[in-house]
Motif scaffolding. Sequence first.
Motif, short mmCIF file in Angstrom:
data_model
loop_
_atom_site.label_atom_id
_atom_site.label_comp_id
_atom_site.label_asym_id
_atom_site.label_seq_id
_atom_site.Cartn_x
_atom_site.Cartn_y
_atom_site.Cartn_z
N LEU A 28 37.17 30.18 44.14
CA LEU A 28 37.67 31.03 43.07
C LEU A 28 37.40 32.48 43.42
O LEU A 28 36.36 32.82 43.96
N ARG A 29 38.36 33.34 43.11
CA ARG A 29 38.10 34.74 43.41
C ARG A 29 37.22 35.35 42.32
O ARG A 29 37.13 34.84 41.20
N GLY A 30 36.55 36.44 42.68
CA GLY A 30 35.77 37.17 41.69
C GLY A 30 36.68 38.03 40.84
O GLY A 30 37.85 38.24 41.16
N ALA A 31 36.12 38.53 39.75
CA ALA A 31 36.86 39.42 38.86
C ALA A 31 36.50 40.88 39.18
O ALA A 31 35.41 41.16 39.66
N PHE A 32 37.45 41.75 38.96
CA PHE A 32 37.24 43.19 39.12
C PHE A 32 37.15 43.76 37.70
O PHE A 32 38.16 43.81 36.98
N ILE A 33 35.93 44.11 37.32
CA ILE A 33 35.68 44.63 35.97
C ILE A 33 35.29 46.09 36.07
O ILE A 33 34.30 46.44 36.74
N LEU A 34 36.10 46.93 35.48
CA LEU A 34 35.92 48.39 35.63
C LEU A 34 35.40 49.02 34.35
O LEU A 34 35.86 48.71 33.25
N PHE A 35 34.44 49.93 34.52
CA PHE A 35 34.00 50.79 33.42
C PHE A 35 34.57 52.18 33.61
O PHE A 35 34.45 52.75 34.70
N ASP A 56 46.73 56.78 44.60
CA ASP A 56 45.99 55.54 44.35
C ASP A 56 46.91 54.33 44.19
O ASP A 56 46.43 53.20 44.02
N SER A 57 48.21 54.57 44.24
CA SER A 57 49.16 53.49 44.09
C SER A 57 48.94 52.45 45.19
O SER A 57 48.77 52.79 46.36
N ASN A 58 48.90 51.19 44.77
CA ASN A 58 48.69 50.04 45.68
C ASN A 58 47.22 49.74 46.01
O ASN A 58 46.93 48.84 46.80
N LEU A 59 46.29 50.46 45.39
CA LEU A 59 44.89 50.03 45.48
C LEU A 59 44.73 48.79 44.57
O LEU A 59 45.49 48.62 43.63
N PRO A 60 43.71 47.96 44.85
CA PRO A 60 43.47 46.83 43.95
C PRO A 60 43.27 47.34 42.52
O PRO A 60 42.60 48.36 42.32
N ALA A 61 43.85 46.64 41.55
CA ALA A 61 43.73 47.04 40.15
C ALA A 61 42.64 46.21 39.47
O ALA A 61 42.41 45.06 39.85
N PRO A 62 41.98 46.77 38.47
CA PRO A 62 40.99 45.98 37.73
C PRO A 62 41.65 44.86 36.93
O PRO A 62 42.81 44.98 36.54
N ASP A 63 40.89 43.77 36.71
CA ASP A 63 41.35 42.72 35.81
C ASP A 63 41.09 43.13 34.37
O ASP A 63 41.81 42.71 33.47
N ALA A 64 40.04 43.90 34.16
CA ALA A 64 39.75 44.45 32.83
C ALA A 64 39.16 45.83 33.01
O ALA A 64 38.32 46.05 33.89
N THR A 65 39.63 46.76 32.20
CA THR A 65 39.05 48.11 32.18
C THR A 65 38.36 48.29 30.84
O THR A 65 38.99 48.18 29.79
N ILE A 66 37.05 48.49 30.90
CA ILE A 66 36.28 48.70 29.68
C ILE A 66 36.11 50.20 29.52
O ILE A 66 35.40 50.85 30.29
N PHE A 67 36.82 50.75 28.54
CA PHE A 67 36.78 52.19 28.32
C PHE A 67 35.74 52.47 27.24
O PHE A 67 35.91 52.07 26.08
N LEU A 68 34.66 53.12 27.62
CA LEU A 68 33.61 53.46 26.65
C LEU A 68 33.99 54.76 25.98
O LEU A 68 33.95 55.83 26.58
N SER A 69 34.40 54.62 24.74
CA SER A 69 34.98 55.73 24.02
C SER A 69 33.92 56.46 23.18
O SER A 69 33.22 55.86 22.39
N ILE A 70 33.82 57.76 23.42
CA ILE A 70 32.87 58.57 22.68
C ILE A 70 33.45 59.98 22.58
O ILE A 70 34.09 60.45 23.53
#
Length: 215
Positions: free
Chosen positions: A7-14, A126-140
Amino acid sequence: STSTKPLRGAFILFEGGDRCGKTTQSESLVKHLHSKGVDAELWKFPDRQTAIGQMINAYLQGKTETDDAAVHLLFSANRWEKRDAMLAALSAGRTLVVDRYAYSGAAFTAAKGVPGLDLAWCKAPDSNLPAPDATIFLSITPEAAAKRGGYGSERYEKEEMQKGVARKFEQLKDATWHSVDASMSVEAVEAEVRRIADAALRSCEDGRPVQYLWL
Ligand code: NYM
């Protein structure tokens, strides 16, 4: 012979403005994943260790002046130089928790308001770089962030700039985006983050292939 593809890993971005709690939350998420037996690693952009990263570091610390377009391309190149390692880690089953990426790249440069360096221009390298599976945007709000012991002394860590960055992030929202109210307690933010990360891991278990920016 039978072979099972790991299974592949997930790309989780903050993502988020300065002083939104990304460092605390990304470190906490990796610890949480480790405690559940998930192979996970924390990555951070800019990666200040590489030759390109050292140029970026000197720029952020105000030790050098660099043309706005040139430094934007350095931030992007700093992601490209990690692309192969990133894809290799993901396909080896390692989940990557990443502290800042291309969304910061586009938001910070576009917020400068330099003629010609609009959001479309900023996104292009940055076009064609790997994209995150989820982007967690910490909003403040920049006001609330400024109250958290104040911004640091690096370039961009000024309230006016942060307001512009917040507006650009708003325009970068995509299907991976999960906005979390970062003015909540650390524990409440952690709970939201874990829920989003769990869903991302499950989507990869279900066979979601690696995506690419900015499709
Ligand atoms: N930054 C970060 C950019 O301007 N472009 C980029 O592509 C990235 C990844 O660098 N103020 C800015 C945002 C931050 C600064 O980040 C360094 P950190 O997370 O404070 O080390």
